[in-house]
Design an enzyme around this catalytic site. Structure first.
Site, PDB file in Angstrom:
ATOM      1  N   ASP A 172      -5.067 -11.431  11.969  1.00 44.30           N
ATOM      2  CA  ASP A 172      -4.211 -11.249  10.792  1.00 44.30           C
ATOM      3  C   ASP A 172      -3.905 -12.622  10.197  1.00 44.30           C
ATOM      4  OD1 ASP A 172      -1.755 -11.087   9.187  1.00 44.30           O
ATOM      5  OD2 ASP A 172      -1.798  -8.983   9.771  1.00 44.30           O
TER       6      ASP A 172
ATOM      7  N   ARG B 222       0.843  -1.197   0.000  1.00 46.29           N
ATOM      8  CA  ARG B 222       0.000   0.000   0.000  1.00 46.29           C
ATOM      9  C   ARG B 222       0.879   1.249   0.000  1.00 46.29           C
ATOM     10  NH1 ARG B 222      -5.202   1.200   3.721  1.00 46.29           N
ATOM     11  NH2 ARG B 222      -5.686  -0.942   3.233  1.00 46.29           N
TER      12      ARG B 222
ATOM     13  N   ASP C 241      -0.093 -13.405   9.646  1.00 45.26           N
ATOM     14  CA  ASP C 241       0.629 -13.657  10.902  1.00 45.26           C
ATOM     15  C   ASP C 241       0.247 -15.012  11.483  1.00 45.26           C
ATOM     16  OD1 ASP C 241       2.137 -11.374  10.890  1.00 45.26           O
ATOM     17  OD2 ASP C 241       0.778 -10.235  12.170  1.00 45.26           O
TER      18      ASP C 241
ATOM     19  N   THR D 274      -0.847   7.633  -0.909  1.00 45.16           N
ATOM     20  CA  THR D 274      -2.159   7.542  -1.567  1.00 45.16           C
ATOM     21  C   THR D 274      -3.020   6.422  -0.969  1.00 45.16           C
ATOM     22  OG1 THR D 274      -1.407   5.934  -3.195  1.00 45.16           O
ATOM     23  CG2 THR D 274      -1.097   8.261  -3.749  1.00 45.16           C
TER      24      THR D 274
END
Ligand code: URA
Length: 216
Positions: free
Chosen positions: A207, A111, A210, A115
């Site tokens: 997650d 990411r 993870d 932005t």
């Protein structure tokens, strides 16, 4: 409508009891890495069994030890699965257990910190991918940004109507994919409630990367 699924528009919720049972254990915070990984593979295998239910068949003949049999094999295009790194990797072996001839591509996205848009940093797809049925695999459909970008990436390489397979989705993520890819059928084991302020699916499973790789 196919058995083992219910449909919300282009979203297929695969509600086979085995999928739902295993998903419950995947969600449970007490489930450790080894069991979590095994369960994700098992659910991926069960999901792909459902997703491929409509594959076309063609008639062939084989000689059995007794006689000639008119029988069927899967016709047409071969399958490619494209996990989105890293958590998508956790579903690959399960799918390959059922479809060992499937080819595997990989897409990596990060990411952009300014932005917040997903940027592709890696994309390696099987040869002649545009001739294959493609399933993009991403366990958690949260904001939908990564999944939508991965679908764009495979389409840019000629893939028509890829499918998207996720363990758990939220309505926001589904909406993002639907806006950008109205042609894509989405297969999930569950649609959860919402995203929290940190981008986690609630109730979700934490997650996924993870928990799969023991990195937390
Ligand atoms: N990615 C995850 O692994 N978990 C979430 O809940 C959301 C995104």
């Amino acid at each position: 409508m196919r058995k083992g699924a219910f449909r919300l528009g282009q979203v297929h919720v695969l509600d086979h009891p085995l999928i739902q049972h295993k998903l419950t254990h995947i969600r449970d915070k007490r489930t450790g890495t080894k069991e979590f990984r095994a369960l994700v593979q098992e659910v991926a295998m069960l999901m792909v069994y459902e997703i491929t239910r409509d594959l076309p068949l063609t008639e062939v003949t084989v000689e059995t030890p007794v006689a000639t049999a008119k029988t069927k094999v899967i016709a047409g295009k071969t399958l490619a699965i494209v996990p989105v790194l890293r958590a998508g990797l956790g579903m690959v072996e399960g799918i390959l257990n059922l479809i060992p001839a499937a080819k595997v591509g990989h897409i990596g996205l990060y990411r952009d910190p300014e932005t917040l848009q997903p940027i592709e940093y890696y994309c390696k797809l099987p040869a002649h991918v545009s001739d294959r049925d493609v399933i993009v695999v991403d366990p958690m459909l949260a904001t939908g940004g990564s999944a939508a970008a991965a679908l764009t990436a495979v389409k840019q390489r000629g893939v028509r109507e890829p499918k998207l397979m996720c363990l758990v989705a939220v309505p926001e993520g589904i909406a993002t994919v639907q806006e950008q890819h109205p042609d894509v059928e989405i297969y999930v084991a569950a649609v959860d409630d919402h995203l929290d302020d940190h981008g986690y699916i609630v109730p979700g499973l934490g997650d996924a990367g993870d928990r799969l790789f023991g990195t937390k």
